[in-house]
Design a protein around this motif. Structure first.
Motif, short mmCIF file in Angstrom:
data_model
loop_
_atom_site.label_atom_id
_atom_site.label_comp_id
_atom_site.label_asym_id
_atom_site.label_seq_id
_atom_site.Cartn_x
_atom_site.Cartn_y
_atom_site.Cartn_z
N GLN A 170 -1.80 -6.62 -6.63
CA GLN A 170 -1.49 -6.62 -8.07
C GLN A 170 -0.84 -5.31 -8.50
OE1 GLN A 170 -2.13 -9.25 -10.35
NE2 GLN A 170 -0.92 -8.03 -11.78
N GLN A 171 -1.35 -4.17 -7.98
CA GLN A 171 -0.81 -2.87 -8.38
C GLN A 171 0.65 -2.72 -7.96
OE1 GLN A 171 -2.39 -0.37 -10.36
NE2 GLN A 171 -0.24 0.24 -10.39
N ALA A 172 0.98 -3.23 -6.76
CA ALA A 172 2.38 -3.18 -6.30
C ALA A 172 3.26 -4.01 -7.22
CB ALA A 172 2.47 -3.70 -4.86
N GLY A 211 0.80 -1.23 0.00
CA GLY A 211 0.00 0.00 0.00
C GLY A 211 0.83 1.27 0.00
N LEU A 212 1.83 1.34 0.87
CA LEU A 212 2.71 2.51 0.93
C LEU A 212 3.47 2.66 -0.39
CD1 LEU A 212 4.17 4.83 2.40
CD2 LEU A 212 5.75 3.14 3.35
N PHE A 213 3.99 1.56 -0.89
CA PHE A 213 4.73 1.54 -2.15
C PHE A 213 3.87 2.09 -3.30
CE2 PHE A 213 5.98 -1.43 -5.81
CZ PHE A 213 6.95 -0.57 -6.30
N CYS A 214 2.61 1.60 -3.39
CA CYS A 214 1.70 2.08 -4.45
C CYS A 214 1.44 3.58 -4.32
CB CYS A 214 0.37 1.33 -4.41
SG CYS A 214 0.48 -0.38 -4.97
N GLY A 215 1.24 4.04 -3.09
CA GLY A 215 0.99 5.46 -2.85
C GLY A 215 2.18 6.31 -3.23
N VAL A 216 3.38 5.84 -2.88
CA VAL A 216 4.61 6.58 -3.21
C VAL A 216 4.81 6.63 -4.73
CG1 VAL A 216 7.14 6.49 -3.06
CG2 VAL A 216 5.75 6.28 -0.99
N MET A 217 4.59 5.51 -5.40
CA MET A 217 4.76 5.49 -6.86
C MET A 217 3.75 6.43 -7.53
SD MET A 217 7.36 3.58 -7.40
CE MET A 217 7.37 3.10 -9.13
N GLU A 218 2.52 6.43 -7.04
CA GLU A 218 1.48 7.33 -7.57
C GLU A 218 1.90 8.79 -7.35
OE1 GLU A 218 -3.14 8.30 -6.41
OE2 GLU A 218 -2.58 6.19 -6.54
N GLY A 219 2.39 9.09 -6.16
CA GLY A 219 2.83 10.45 -5.83
C GLY A 219 4.01 10.89 -6.69
N LEU A 220 4.97 9.99 -6.90
CA LEU A 220 6.14 10.31 -7.72
C LEU A 220 5.71 10.67 -9.15
CD1 LEU A 220 8.69 7.59 -6.53
CD2 LEU A 220 8.82 10.04 -6.08
N ASP A 221 4.77 9.90 -9.70
CA ASP A 221 4.25 10.21 -11.04
C ASP A 221 3.58 11.58 -11.06
OD1 ASP A 221 5.15 7.81 -12.04
OD2 ASP A 221 3.20 6.80 -12.00
N GLU A 222 2.83 11.87 -10.00
CA GLU A 222 2.07 13.13 -9.95
C GLU A 222 2.97 14.36 -9.88
OE1 GLU A 222 -1.96 11.40 -7.74
OE2 GLU A 222 -0.42 12.37 -6.56
N VAL A 223 4.12 14.26 -9.19
CA VAL A 223 4.98 15.45 -9.03
C VAL A 223 6.12 15.50 -10.06
CG1 VAL A 223 4.46 15.56 -6.55
CG2 VAL A 223 6.59 14.44 -7.30
#
Length: 322
Positions: free
Chosen positions: A230-232, A171-183
């Protein structure tokens, strides 16, 4: 620390003199241990609980959690006046069950590991009309966790050389990857750390497919999902993602060193990521050419943990060093 969504706080970003000296480059600590519930989980789970509350369709929330996700659910539900039921596996420390009850949650203990507790949570959700708050596998949870990266972007003068985090279910990994893409930091290396015996992502990467671990044999029970989401797994295929594993002993030594150097006690699950520096792993990755020799500032996500106290630390020391 200022409030951002009513539940989580903007956590300190501290420079670690001890880690920076060891690594020969600046190391920043993103202190998620400072969250109201003791871990980063309140970001994503707080976000999801708010979403549930605003729909006005729920009779309450239910979460299967060996600790921090349950704690975040209970905390957010109390703030939102939502009834909360938390289903715990039997491996959960008694301290955690008591903290959940103190937050006003109904606590049930079912099965040995998280997966067993989750089956019961899904059954209860169906029979009692409750909304399931998944500890790690939901887009709303990832969205909430992505706020960590937005805070890093606001605090750091330039993009980091790498981000180190612990992986349980992802969960943390997916959130961090999403955030990295966003910024616009999508190419920043992300080092995913797990412990032997709770290494569902590392095993999946080696098998090139999601794998169900036969059992969780690590003492880092908060990393204890038998299968990554799956997303991770999809994110982990990116070339900037590195997956590594340390032993429980290396994670424990990292917890002890962190307590001595930074005066903060964190869970063994968090020790897995701290061990990336303390055990010399990052230095090895640099020697192997998998991370640059001259690394820009390194960010360690200190995911924290509400499931640890002095007796629990002594118990881990006795069990792991036996």
């Amino acid at each position: 620390m200022s409030k951002q969504n009513g539940f989580h706080v903007v956590t300190p970003l501290l420079e670690s003199a001890g880690m920076s000296k060891r690594l020969g480059t600046t190391v920043f600590l993103k202190m998620e241990s400072s969250q109201p519930t003791g871990s980063f989980k309140i970001r994503g789970i707080g976000h999801m609980c708010q979403n549930v509350a605003s729909s006005n369709k729920s009779r309450g929330v239910i979460c299967s959690s060996g600790g921090n996700a349950g704690m975040a659910t209970a905390y957010a539900a109390r703030k939102l006046n939502l009834p909360a039921t938390i289903v715990l596996p039997s491996a959960t420390p008694q301290l955690v069950a008591q903290k959940l009850k103190d937050q006003g949650a109904t606590v049930k203990v079912v099965g040995k590991v998280w997966d067993d507790a989750n089956v019961e949570a899904l059954r209860l959700a169906e029979s009692e009309g409750l909304t399931v708050i998944h500890p790690f596998n939901h887009p709303l949870v990832w969205k909430g966790h992505s706020s960590i990266v937005h805070e890093l972007k606001a605090s750091l003068p330039s993009k980091p050389g790498a981000i180190v985090l612990s992986v349980g279910g992802g969960g943390l990994f997916c959130g961090v990857m999403e955030g990295l893409d966003e910024v616009g930091w999508g190419n920043v290396p992300v080092l995913c750390m797990e412990t032997v015996g709770a290494d569902c992502l590392n095993v999946a990467l080696k098998a090139r497919d999601l794998v169900l671990l036969p059992d969780i044999t690590s003492e880092a029970t908060c990393l204890g999902a038998k299968m990554a989401c799956q997303q991770a797994f999809e994110y982990s295929k990116r070339p900037n993602v590195i997956s590594e594993v340390v032993t429980d002993l290396q994670a424990l030594e990292a917890v002890e060193l962190f307590l001595d150097e930074e005066r903060v006690l964190v869970e063994l699950a968090c020790g897995a990521s701290l061990a990336a520096v303390y055990s010399g792993l990052i230095q090895r990755l640099q020697e192997e050419g998998r991370l640059p020799k001259l690394l820009d500032p390194l960010v360690m996500i200190v995911c924290g943990g509400g499931s640890v106290n002095l007796p629990q630390l002594r118990h881990l020391q006795a069990v792991i060093r036996k």
